[in-house]
Design a protein around this motif. Structure first.
Motif, PDB file in Angstrom:
ATOM      1  N   LYS A  24       0.839  -1.185   0.000  1.00  0.00           N
ATOM      2  CA  LYS A  24       0.000   0.000   0.000  1.00  0.00           C
ATOM      3  C   LYS A  24       0.879   1.241   0.000  1.00  0.00           C
ATOM      4  O   LYS A  24       1.956   1.256   0.586  1.00  0.00           O
ATOM      5  CB  LYS A  24      -0.906   0.023   1.231  1.00  0.00           C
ATOM      6  N   THR A  25       0.398   2.257  -0.650  1.00  0.00           N
ATOM      7  CA  THR A  25       1.087   3.536  -0.652  1.00  0.00           C
ATOM      8  C   THR A  25       0.900   4.189   0.708  1.00  0.00           C
ATOM      9  O   THR A  25      -0.206   4.169   1.250  1.00  0.00           O
ATOM     10  CB  THR A  25       0.488   4.440  -1.751  1.00  0.00           C
ATOM     11  N   PRO A  26       1.947   4.776   1.258  1.00  0.00           N
ATOM     12  CA  PRO A  26       1.786   5.444   2.557  1.00  0.00           C
ATOM     13  C   PRO A  26       0.751   6.566   2.471  1.00  0.00           C
ATOM     14  O   PRO A  26       0.617   7.217   1.425  1.00  0.00           O
ATOM     15  CB  PRO A  26       3.170   6.025   2.845  1.00  0.00           C
ATOM     16  N   LEU A  27       0.028   6.778   3.554  1.00  0.00           N
ATOM     17  CA  LEU A  27      -0.965   7.849   3.582  1.00  0.00           C
ATOM     18  C   LEU A  27      -0.273   9.199   3.476  1.00  0.00           C
ATOM     19  O   LEU A  27       0.798   9.402   4.039  1.00  0.00           O
ATOM     20  CB  LEU A  27      -1.776   7.786   4.869  1.00  0.00           C
ATOM     21  N   ARG A  28      -0.906  10.090   2.740  1.00  0.00           N
ATOM     22  CA  ARG A  28      -0.379  11.448   2.566  1.00  0.00           C
ATOM     23  C   ARG A  28      -1.491  12.434   2.850  1.00  0.00           C
ATOM     24  O   ARG A  28      -2.663  12.143   2.608  1.00  0.00           O
ATOM     25  CB  ARG A  28       0.057  11.661   1.120  1.00  0.00           C
ATOM     26  N   PRO A  29      -1.144  13.628   3.303  1.00  0.00           N
ATOM     27  CA  PRO A  29      -2.168  14.660   3.464  1.00  0.00           C
ATOM     28  C   PRO A  29      -2.769  15.001   2.101  1.00  0.00           C
ATOM     29  O   PRO A  29      -2.062  15.009   1.091  1.00  0.00           O
ATOM     30  CB  PRO A  29      -1.405  15.860   4.023  1.00  0.00           C
ATOM     31  N   VAL A  30      -4.036  15.276   2.071  1.00  0.00           N
ATOM     32  CA  VAL A  30      -4.726  15.589   0.807  1.00  0.00           C
ATOM     33  C   VAL A  30      -4.067  16.758   0.088  1.00  0.00           C
ATOM     34  O   VAL A  30      -3.937  16.747  -1.136  1.00  0.00           O
ATOM     35  CB  VAL A  30      -6.220  15.888   1.081  1.00  0.00           C
ATOM     36  N   SER A  72      -1.095  17.473  -0.269  1.00  0.00           N
ATOM     37  CA  SER A  72       0.195  17.178  -0.878  1.00  0.00           C
ATOM     38  C   SER A  72       0.080  16.626  -2.294  1.00  0.00           C
ATOM     39  O   SER A  72       1.072  16.531  -3.004  1.00  0.00           O
ATOM     40  CB  SER A  72       0.982  16.189  -0.005  1.00  0.00           C
ATOM     41  N   TYR A  73      -1.119  16.260  -2.739  1.00  0.00           N
ATOM     42  CA  TYR A  73      -1.305  15.711  -4.076  1.00  0.00           C
ATOM     43  C   TYR A  73      -1.314  16.825  -5.112  1.00  0.00           C
ATOM     44  O   TYR A  73      -1.954  17.855  -4.938  1.00  0.00           O
ATOM     45  CB  TYR A  73      -2.614  14.931  -4.170  1.00  0.00           C
ATOM     46  N   ILE A  98     -12.329   2.484  -4.123  1.00  0.00           N
ATOM     47  CA  ILE A  98     -12.369   3.609  -3.190  1.00  0.00           C
ATOM     48  C   ILE A  98     -13.762   3.878  -2.644  1.00  0.00           C
ATOM     49  O   ILE A  98     -13.942   4.006  -1.448  1.00  0.00           O
ATOM     50  CB  ILE A  98     -11.770   4.900  -3.787  1.00  0.00           C
TER      51      ILE A  98
END
Length: 57
Positions: A4-10, A12-13, A34
């Motif tokens: 799984k991809t590490p969680l990122r703050p929204v 940051s995308y 999703i």
């Protein structure tokens, strides 16, 4: 099994990353990617709008 991809703050995308998520959601619509399949159109539109806003900013 895929990692799984590490969680990122929204925030940051990038616009491109958000658009790619929207495109994957459309492509995998019937798989419950999703969100439930019935919610995919709303989710995709929201992501595309977010991507357009980020591209402008």
């Amino acid at each position: 099994m895929a990692e799984k991809t590490p969680l990122r703050p929204v925030d940051s995308y990038t616009a491109q990353e958000v658009m790619e998520i929207a495109q994957r959601a459309e492509w995998r619509r019937g798989e419950g990617f999703i969100v439930p399949p019935a919610s995919v159109p709303l989710y995709v539109e929201a992501l595309k709008t977010l991507a357009r806003e980020r591209a402008r900013g």
